[in-house]
Design an enzyme around this catalytic site. Structure first.
Site, short mmCIF file in Angstrom:
data_model
loop_
_atom_site.label_atom_id
_atom_site.label_comp_id
_atom_site.label_asym_id
_atom_site.label_seq_id
_atom_site.Cartn_x
_atom_site.Cartn_y
_atom_site.Cartn_z
N ASN A 203 1.06 -1.06 0.64
CA ASN A 203 -0.01 0.05 0.35
C ASN A 203 0.83 0.86 -0.51
O ASN A 203 2.17 0.74 0.26
CB ASN A 203 -1.39 -0.26 1.11
CG ASN A 203 -0.02 0.11 2.14
OD1 ASN A 203 0.65 0.66 2.86
ND2 ASN A 203 -0.95 -0.53 3.18
N LYS A 205 1.62 3.39 2.22
CA LYS A 205 2.62 4.11 3.49
C LYS A 205 3.61 2.77 3.21
O LYS A 205 4.60 2.85 3.63
CB LYS A 205 2.08 3.59 4.67
CG LYS A 205 1.87 4.56 5.78
CD LYS A 205 0.94 3.94 6.49
CE LYS A 205 1.25 3.05 7.56
NZ LYS A 205 -0.26 2.56 8.63
N GLU A 206 3.54 1.15 2.70
CA GLU A 206 4.28 0.79 2.57
C GLU A 206 5.58 1.00 1.17
O GLU A 206 6.71 1.50 1.73
CB GLU A 206 3.57 -0.94 2.25
CG GLU A 206 3.88 -1.43 3.65
CD GLU A 206 2.47 -2.19 3.34
OE1 GLU A 206 1.50 -2.67 4.29
OE2 GLU A 206 1.81 -2.53 2.09
N ASP A 272 -5.73 -8.22 1.68
CA ASP A 272 -6.20 -9.45 1.69
C ASP A 272 -7.37 -10.16 -0.01
O ASP A 272 -6.29 -10.51 -0.37
CB ASP A 272 -7.03 -9.90 2.73
CG ASP A 272 -5.74 -10.05 4.38
OD1 ASP A 272 -4.56 -8.86 3.95
OD2 ASP A 272 -6.53 -10.35 4.83
#
Ligand SMILES: Nc1ncnc2c1ncn2[C@@H]1O[C@H](COP(=O)(O)OP(=O)(O)O)[C@@H](O)[C@H]1O
Ligand SMILES: [Mg+2]
Length: 340
Positions: A203, A205-206, A272
């Site tokens: 995502n 943030k990652e 997921d």
């Protein structure tokens, strides 16, 4: 393949196995009412009414897959405790093969207990040991992978940073890619270790964590996606962008799949669903663009539901017939096919 979506009927490969490896969690909920303050301390009292258990973390990815009819096996660590018994029951009920589970004598089963008073979460209690696995646990995990991988057509890594996905485990997986569809979704910064994976799905943030820089503009996002693709040597990179959908990066193009949900109720577990549907579609022979489209539709479905974070083939087919989604399909998928 293309015509199959066009006719709004989906056929997934349910014979080949998909292996999910990662952090398995037990989500426990206590529902009750909160009407008074305790005489013992200045805290509210939750009057218990009922409880519920659900599969979390990597187990939720696995559940997303079996909800679509996939054949799934899971590798992860559980403790030697009652929570692991609960987990096994839930996995069994969801048709997930538990023969690859590794029991650790040293750590508890990861459990998140949420206390809910009239739909409002009032407290979360985490029981876990999120240290990286030690050499003894690592040996057990590798042995389990050696048994599970040979008859798998795809591998999904679901890393919630609870200890199982170490450098050594990733190295073993990278050496096991062969012709398999391999997809990684990780809360850790270690995405660059997944060299040669089919795709990774961080995502925003990652992505910021991987490159240790803030993504301030659309340009920054595109640049990071392309850089990640190059560094990994993967077929694709999928950046999941919450309310802004999914950006797909391949050697040929960058395509944005906008999120269609206007009625968003619960975004937990949407990531997921994306990894699960993407992997199953790729393993079933859909191309990258179609697979991403399907993953995006599935995510739109689950964010509309409270509590459940899975969908089914029937439900996806029903959505594919909706006008808004058909329009998007024509605009994004058909257009990029023409450009190829
Ligand atoms: N607020 C939202 N509105 C519409 N769709 C959403 C929203 N949040 C998530 N989604 C859908 O779920 C996908 C995954 O969610 P995201 O939050 O990006 O990933 P993760 O759960 O891994 O952090 C998104 O790409 C999007 O398709
Ligand atoms: Mg994610």
């Amino acid at each position: 393949m293309f015509s199959e979506i066009h006719n709004f009927s989906l056929k997934f490969n349910t014979s080949k196995k998909i292996l999910v490896i990662g952090d398995i969690m037990l989500d426990e909920y206590w529902f009750g009412e909160m009407e008074r303050i305790s005489p013992e301390a200045p805290v509210p009292v939750l009057k218990y009414i009922s409880s519920e258990f659900r599969l979390g973390g990597a187990a939720n990815v696995a559940k997303n897959l079996t909800s679509l009819g996939a054949n799934v096996s899971i590798v992860g660590l559980v403790g030697n405790d009652v929570e692991s018994e609960r987990l096994k029951e839930l996995l069994f009920d969801s048709n997930i093969d538990t023969s690859g589970l590794v029991v650790s004598k040293k750590r508890p089963t990861t459990r998140k207990l949420r206390l809910i008073a009239r739909k409002q979460q009032v407290l979360r209690v985490d029981s876990e040991d999120s240290n990286q696995i030690d050499s003894e646990e690592l040996e057990k995990v590798i042995n389990s992978l050696k048994k599970q991988i040979p008859d798998c057509g795809a591998i999904i890594v679901s890393d919630y940073r609870k200890g199982i996905i170490t450098k050594e485990v990733i190295e073993f997986l990278v050496n096991s890619i062969d012709n398999r569809v391999c997809v990684a979704d990780s809360k850790a910064k270690n995405y660059l270790l997944f060299k040669g994976f089919t795709t990774v799905a961080p995502n925003l943030k990652e992505v910021e964590a991987i490159f240790d820089r803030k993504l301030m503009s659309e340009e920054d996002i595109v640049q990071s996606g392309r850089e990640l693709l190059k560094l990994l040597g993967s077929k694709a990179v999928h950046i999941t962008r919450g309310a802004d959908g999914i950006s797909l990066f391949t050697e040929e193009s960058t395509i944005n799949f906008p999120a269609f949900s206007s009625e968003v109720y619960d975004v937990t577990g949407a990531g997921d669903t994306v990894t699960a549907v993407l992997t199953l579609a790729l393993m079933s022979g859909f191309d990258m663009i179609h697979s991403t489209f399907l993953a995006n539709v599935a995510a739109a479905i689950v964010v509309r539901k409270v509590g459940t974070s899975t969908t089914s083939i029937n439900e996806i087919e029903r959505y594919l017939r909706e006008e808004e989604i058909r329009d998007l399909y024509n605009k994004i998928v058909l257009k990029s096919k023409k450009n190829e």
